[in-house]
Design an enzyme around this catalytic site. Structure first.
Site, PDB file in Angstrom:
ATOM      1  N   GLU A  54      26.674  71.356  85.241  1.00 54.42           N
ATOM      2  CA  GLU A  54      27.671  72.247  85.818  1.00 54.42           C
ATOM      3  C   GLU A  54      27.027  73.496  86.407  1.00 54.42           C
ATOM      4  OE1 GLU A  54      29.644  70.585  81.976  1.00 54.42           O
ATOM      5  OE2 GLU A  54      27.625  70.901  82.791  1.00 54.42           O
ATOM      6  N   ALA A 166      -0.977  30.624  69.895  1.00 56.94           N
ATOM      7  CA  ALA A 166      -1.448  30.638  68.509  1.00 56.94           C
ATOM      8  C   ALA A 166      -2.640  31.569  68.332  1.00 56.94           C
ATOM      9  CB  ALA A 166      -1.821  29.223  68.076  1.00 56.94           C
ATOM     10  N   TRP A 172      -0.495  37.501  80.879  1.00 55.06           N
ATOM     11  CA  TRP A 172       0.852  38.057  80.923  1.00 55.06           C
ATOM     12  C   TRP A 172       1.815  36.870  80.877  1.00 55.06           C
ATOM     13  CZ3 TRP A 172       1.412  43.112  80.262  1.00 55.06           C
ATOM     14  CH2 TRP A 172       0.382  43.952  80.658  1.00 55.06           C
ATOM     15  N   THR A 198       1.650  45.158  66.999  1.00 52.29           N
ATOM     16  CA  THR A 198       1.517  45.167  68.454  1.00 52.29           C
ATOM     17  C   THR A 198       0.487  46.191  68.889  1.00 52.29           C
ATOM     18  OG1 THR A 198       3.798  44.428  68.762  1.00 52.29           O
ATOM     19  CG2 THR A 198       2.764  45.574  70.604  1.00 52.29           C
ATOM     20  N   ASP A 202      -2.659  44.660  70.919  1.00 52.77           N
ATOM     21  CA  ASP A 202      -2.648  44.843  72.373  1.00 52.77           C
ATOM     22  C   ASP A 202      -3.312  46.123  72.854  1.00 52.77           C
ATOM     23  OD1 ASP A 202      -1.211  42.504  72.353  1.00 52.77           O
ATOM     24  OD2 ASP A 202       0.726  43.438  72.777  1.00 52.77           O
ATOM     25  N   LEU A 206       1.648  52.299  76.485  1.00 49.11           N
ATOM     26  CA  LEU A 206       3.090  52.551  76.349  1.00 49.11           C
ATOM     27  C   LEU A 206       3.593  53.623  77.309  1.00 49.11           C
ATOM     28  CD1 LEU A 206       3.533  52.409  72.456  1.00 49.11           C
ATOM     29  CD2 LEU A 206       3.753  50.554  74.135  1.00 49.11           C
ATOM     30  N   ARG A 209       4.180  53.415  84.422  1.00 53.17           N
ATOM     31  CA  ARG A 209       3.142  53.397  85.463  1.00 53.17           C
ATOM     32  C   ARG A 209       3.694  52.828  86.775  1.00 53.17           C
ATOM     33  NH1 ARG A 209       0.987  51.459  80.837  1.00 53.17           N
ATOM     34  NH2 ARG A 209       0.947  49.269  81.502  1.00 53.17           N
ATOM     35  N   GLU A 297       9.816  47.636  72.078  1.00 57.48           N
ATOM     36  CA  GLU A 297       9.141  46.490  72.681  1.00 57.48           C
ATOM     37  C   GLU A 297       8.487  45.588  71.637  1.00 57.48           C
ATOM     38  OE1 GLU A 297       7.053  47.042  76.335  1.00 57.48           O
ATOM     39  OE2 GLU A 297       7.961  48.996  76.697  1.00 57.48           O
ATOM     40  N   GLY A 299       6.606  44.300  68.012  1.00 56.06           N
ATOM     41  CA  GLY A 299       6.667  42.852  68.001  1.00 56.06           C
ATOM     42  C   GLY A 299       7.720  42.241  67.098  1.00 56.06           C
TER      43      GLY A 299
END
Length: 364
Positions: A54, A166, A172, A198, A202, A206, A209, A297, A299
């Site tokens: 406002e 496994a 990806w 995770t 990985d 995070l 990008r 995200e 796991g």
């Protein structure tokens, strides 16, 4: 409600959406000021929550606000914080009419903003596009009424529900268009969250990008024992981009000191009956820190913990056109269900193609 009110409120909602992920702990509000059928002021909540929508719209309208109609997606505030009440600012500008989509559940405001406007002789119309506004402000409302943020759980899986082979290979599963959509979703949330498994497997950054976005969401990792890589991407950037770690109360003191020294914020949380971090307590802690919208995200273990506790509001399921097989890692760990009737039914709200992949969104 008139077609005109609906049209301008839709515009206000679209303006407010520009602030999603950028205004917490404040709501991402939109405001449009119209006079004589012409828009004279537009505004949305600025990064960090101030100035309010406002205030920005009134600043643009100037003297033309007198006798105008203001469309606001959330009840104007009525309390003195770091800025004066928006209800008083609208009254001082001598607007003639205010159209409000949704009442503010904040006890400092609830009904008082509208009462102030009416006391100043301003006509107030309530409830225009209220369902849409409730969805837009769902995270803010959840934090105030349920003491937790809105949680979106994102899962990227094969057609048979696997997130890795496994051997743990997962990059990806989905293609470039799906990954770009994930980054856009990250940008619309206050925080991106993953489990410790995770983070270890990985080594993710995070971050958002390739979208030209400078303001980054908070990065959150759940790790009961704080056994995360001290030389990974998260550790290396903890001073530059907020990193919060939810951990158990019995985590090693040397590790808590190490992560604090790296610049991370540590949030100790109690354990539940399964000796893992209590998900409800953890989300309450994150809400207390001001977060309203979290993009989780995974796991699989964190996903199961949140789902099992009924703490997921929306599922964003990305499926790639491949099969991995039973030996792959499932997208959700064991939920302990014995009967089909015990499985929660979700409501499908969107399905669309993203290149060779699909996105389906489901709400609780």
């Amino acid at each position: 409600m008139s077609d005109t009110d609906i049209r301008y409120m839709r515009l206000a909602l679209s303006l407010g959406a520009r602030g999603l992920g950028r205004t917490w702990p404040n709501p991402a509000v939109g405001c449009v000021i119209v006079k004589g059928g012409r828009i004279v002021g537009r505004g949305w909540t600025a990064d960090g929550g101030r100035p309010h929508a406002e205030t920005r719209a009134l600043g643009q309208a100037g003297a033309q606000a007198r006798g105008a109609t203001a469309y606001v997606t959330l009840e104007p505030c009525a309390h003195h914080g770091q800025t004066p009440p928006c209800a008083d600012a609208l009254a001082a500008a001598r607007v003639a009419r205010v159209v409000v989509a949704l009442g503010d559940p904040d006890p400092r405001v609830s009904g008082q903003g509208i009462a102030r406007l009416r006391a100043a002789g301003i006509e107030v119309v309530e409830g225009v596009l209220e369902p849409e506004a409730r969805a837009a402000h769902a995270g803010f409302v959840a934090r105030l009424t349920r003491s937790r943020p809105l949680v979106t759980l994102k899962l990227a899986a094969s057609l048979d529900g696997r997130i890795a082979t496994a051997t743990g290979a997962s990059k990806w599963i989905t293609g470039a268009q799906a990954r770009r959509e994930v980054h856009a979703m990250r940008a619309r949330h206050d925080a991106v969250m993953v489990g410790g498994g995770t983070a270890r497997a990985d080594d993710p950054s995070l971050t958002v990008r390739d979208l030209g976005i400078a303001r980054q969401p908070v990065r959150i990792v759940w790790s009961r024992q704080l056994d995360l890589p001290l030389h990974g991407k998260l550790a290396a950037t903890a001073r530059d981009i907020p990193l919060w770690i939810v951990h158990g109360e019995t985590a090693d003191a040397n590790l808590t000191a190490a992560w604090t020294g790296l610049g991370a914020k540590l949030l100790p949380c109690p354990a539940g009956p399964d000796r893992r971090i209590d998900p409800a307590a953890a989300l309450a802690s994150l809400a207390a820190e001001g977060l309203t919208r979290i993009f989780c995200e995974g796991g699989g273990s964190l996903a199961a913990s949140l789902l099992g506790a009924g703490l997921v509001d929306e599922l964003a399921l990305f499926n790639a056109g491949l099969l991995i097989g039973a030996e792959g890692h499932p997208m959700v760990a064991a939920l302990g269900l014995e009967r089909l009737d015990d499985a929660r039914r979700w409501r499908l709200v969107e399905t669309r193609a993203l290149g060779p992949d699909t996105l389906s969104r489901w709400q609780a």
